[in-house]
Enzyme design. Structure first.
Site, PDB file in Angstrom:
ATOM      1  N   LEU A  29     -28.989-108.486  55.553  1.00 21.80           N
ATOM      2  CA  LEU A  29     -29.079-108.992  56.918  1.00 21.80           C
ATOM      3  C   LEU A  29     -28.713-107.934  57.953  1.00 21.80           C
ATOM      4  O   LEU A  29     -29.284-107.907  59.047  1.00 21.80           O
ATOM      5  CB  LEU A  29     -28.157-110.202  57.089  1.00 21.80           C
ATOM      6  CG  LEU A  29     -28.427-111.411  56.184  1.00 21.80           C
ATOM      7  CD1 LEU A  29     -27.459-112.540  56.510  1.00 21.80           C
ATOM      8  CD2 LEU A  29     -29.872-111.884  56.322  1.00 21.80           C
ATOM      9  N   ASP A  77     -15.207 -98.285  53.983  1.00 25.43           N
ATOM     10  CA  ASP A  77     -14.990 -99.238  52.897  1.00 25.43           C
ATOM     11  C   ASP A  77     -14.114-100.371  53.423  1.00 25.43           C
ATOM     12  O   ASP A  77     -12.924-100.186  53.676  1.00 25.43           O
ATOM     13  CB  ASP A  77     -14.314 -98.535  51.722  1.00 25.43           C
ATOM     14  CG  ASP A  77     -14.057 -99.459  50.544  1.00 25.43           C
ATOM     15  OD1 ASP A  77     -14.364-100.661  50.636  1.00 25.43           O
ATOM     16  OD2 ASP A  77     -13.523 -98.973  49.522  1.00 25.43           O
ATOM     17  N   ASN A 104     -21.029-108.124  59.954  1.00 25.38           N
ATOM     18  CA  ASN A 104     -22.049-108.674  59.065  1.00 25.38           C
ATOM     19  C   ASN A 104     -21.703-108.514  57.588  1.00 25.38           C
ATOM     20  O   ASN A 104     -22.098-109.339  56.766  1.00 25.38           O
ATOM     21  CB  ASN A 104     -23.374-107.967  59.368  1.00 25.38           C
ATOM     22  CG  ASN A 104     -24.400-108.141  58.277  1.00 25.38           C
ATOM     23  OD1 ASN A 104     -25.156-109.104  58.249  1.00 25.38           O
ATOM     24  ND2 ASN A 104     -24.441-107.178  57.344  1.00 25.38           N
ATOM     25  N   LYS A 135      -9.901-104.698  65.693  1.00 25.31           N
ATOM     26  CA  LYS A 135      -8.771-104.205  66.492  1.00 25.31           C
ATOM     27  C   LYS A 135      -8.995-102.759  66.921  1.00 25.31           C
ATOM     28  O   LYS A 135      -8.670-102.370  68.044  1.00 25.31           O
ATOM     29  CB  LYS A 135      -7.476-104.329  65.690  1.00 25.31           C
ATOM     30  CG  LYS A 135      -6.965-105.745  65.548  1.00 25.31           C
ATOM     31  CD  LYS A 135      -5.725-105.812  64.687  1.00 25.31           C
ATOM     32  CE  LYS A 135      -4.518-105.189  65.379  1.00 25.31           C
ATOM     33  NZ  LYS A 135      -4.070-105.976  66.554  1.00 25.31           N
ATOM     34  N   SER A 157     -19.897-116.096  59.452  1.00 22.53           N
ATOM     35  CA  SER A 157     -19.195-117.052  58.618  1.00 22.53           C
ATOM     36  C   SER A 157     -20.212-117.614  57.634  1.00 22.53           C
ATOM     37  O   SER A 157     -21.178-116.932  57.285  1.00 22.53           O
ATOM     38  CB  SER A 157     -18.556-118.144  59.483  1.00 22.53           C
ATOM     39  OG  SER A 157     -17.845-119.057  58.683  1.00 22.53           O
ATOM     40  N   TYR A 189     -14.075-117.564  48.330  1.00 21.86           N
ATOM     41  CA  TYR A 189     -15.113-117.222  49.308  1.00 21.86           C
ATOM     42  C   TYR A 189     -15.019-118.143  50.523  1.00 21.86           C
ATOM     43  O   TYR A 189     -15.047-117.685  51.680  1.00 21.86           O
ATOM     44  CB  TYR A 189     -16.496-117.345  48.659  1.00 21.86           C
ATOM     45  CG  TYR A 189     -17.652-117.120  49.612  1.00 21.86           C
ATOM     46  CD1 TYR A 189     -17.919-115.852  50.122  1.00 21.86           C
ATOM     47  CD2 TYR A 189     -18.486-118.172  49.997  1.00 21.86           C
ATOM     48  CE1 TYR A 189     -18.981-115.644  51.001  1.00 21.86           C
ATOM     49  CE2 TYR A 189     -19.544-117.971  50.867  1.00 21.86           C
ATOM     50  CZ  TYR A 189     -19.788-116.701  51.363  1.00 21.86           C
ATOM     51  OH  TYR A 189     -20.838-116.500  52.231  1.00 21.86           O
ATOM     52  N   LYS A 193     -14.487-117.203  54.535  1.00 26.97           N
ATOM     53  CA  LYS A 193     -15.465-117.545  55.571  1.00 26.97           C
ATOM     54  C   LYS A 193     -14.864-118.490  56.617  1.00 26.97           C
ATOM     55  O   LYS A 193     -15.227-118.423  57.794  1.00 26.97           O
ATOM     56  CB  LYS A 193     -16.711-118.166  54.936  1.00 26.97           C
ATOM     57  CG  LYS A 193     -17.514-117.216  54.052  1.00 26.97           C
ATOM     58  CD  LYS A 193     -18.223-116.148  54.880  1.00 26.97           C
ATOM     59  CE  LYS A 193     -17.585-114.810  54.885  1.00 26.97           C
ATOM     60  NZ  LYS A 193     -18.325-113.811  55.694  1.00 26.97           N
TER      61      LYS A 193
END
Length: 306
Positions: A29, A77, A104, A135, A157, A189, A193
């Site tokens: 995406l 990373d 993303n 930040k 999300s 997971y 999210k």
């Protein structure tokens, strides 16, 4: 099949002068988002990730399309806070401007594991890594806003957030692998999210001059989602109903959020499907502002040395 009338070719405005930073922009995406934005004259797109070879392919694809958008790879990373600090400190020292940060990148339903800093792997990567990156880039975004620009932060999300543990986020266990037993990878997971969504809401409170939203891309046929028995069942069912999106369509919601007119987007909200505020679809945990505040405070404490 597209679930929206949004058409990037027609609906994205001219982006001349605007710069974008996309985590995980080297594939899936993120890469499709970069292509959509480059097609509308974005001045500079930064794509971060760990795979320089994939990045070169995306950069070449955009260049060969005739776009004049400058695209730069930033190696980073997200499972390593020191990697993020080093990469973002260097980026902020040299980047002249940033209009939109698109968070993303992400991992999904991984086996038990810890990040390099000792946090549960999915939470440490999907939430904490992005929180530090945000930040570090906030000064650039604040500068854009202070000079009349339209600064935005988009966090990906997922409806997978509804798989979160009973209390939403198991704060006491975040320094462990969090073995939740059967369904554990999906609970971990969902927890990460849920954190992405709650953190976007808190960003809108603490930085009201910046538009911060969370989105669900839909059920998308990407490499991230192409393995695992559960995904194959979900994918097969969604495909039979015509609900599975191609990757370029899966990027529509985040690209919409990055480019739609300011008056048409509501900071702090969760969007699913494209352009539709879905805050009322959240469960009780997802609407818990006290949990969101607790997450904010926990995150601030976890990142204070960075």
């Amino acid at each position: 099949m597209s679930t929206t009338k949004f058409d990037p070719a027609k609906d994205i405005p001219d982006l001349t002068g605007k710069s974008f930073f996309i985590t995980g922009g080297t594939n899936g995406l993120g890469a499709h988002s970069a292509v959509h934005l480059a097609n509308h004259n974005a001045s500079h797109i930064y794509i971060s990730g760990r795979n320089a070879q994939n990045a070169e392919k995306i950069i070449a694809q955009i260049r060969d399309s005739g776009s004049r958008t400058e695209v730069t790879f930033v190696e980073c990373d997200l499972s390593s806070l020191s990697s993020i600090k080093q990469a973002m400190d260097a980026f902020v020292a040299t980047a002249p401007r940033l209009d939109v940060l698109m968070c993303n990148a992400g991992i999904m339903a991984k086996p038990l594991g810890l990040t390099k800093d000792g946090y549960e792997l999915q939470f440490g990567t999907n939430h904490l890594g992005h929180a530090l990156l945000i930040k570090k880039l906030l000064p650039l975004l604040e500068k854009t806003s202070a000079t009349g620009g339209d600064a935005r932060i988009i966090l990906l999300s997922s409806q997978g957030m509804f798989l979160h543990p009973k209390d939403g986020i198991d704060f006491d266990g975040l320094r462990t692998v969090q073995d939740f037993g059967i369904g554990g990878p999906w609970r971990r997971y969902g927890q990460s999210k849920l954190a992405n969504m709650l953190y976007a809401r808190q960003l809108s409170v603490h930085y009201p001059e910046i538009v911060s939203v969370s989105i669900h891309p839909g059920v998308v046929a990407t490499d991230l989602l192409s393995s695992g028995k559960l995904w194959k069942r979900v994918s097969g069912y969604s495909t039979s109903l015509g609900l599975t999106l191609a990757p370029e369509e899966g990027a529509f919601n985040q690209v919409w959020a990055a480019t739609v007119e300011r008056e048409k987007i509501q900071s702090g909200s969760y969007y699913e499907p494209v352009g539709v505020v879905s805050d009322k679809k959240l469960d009780k945990t997802g609407q818990d502002d006290e949990l969101a505040k607790k997450l904010w405070d926990w995150t601030e404490d976890a990142l204070k040395e960075y």
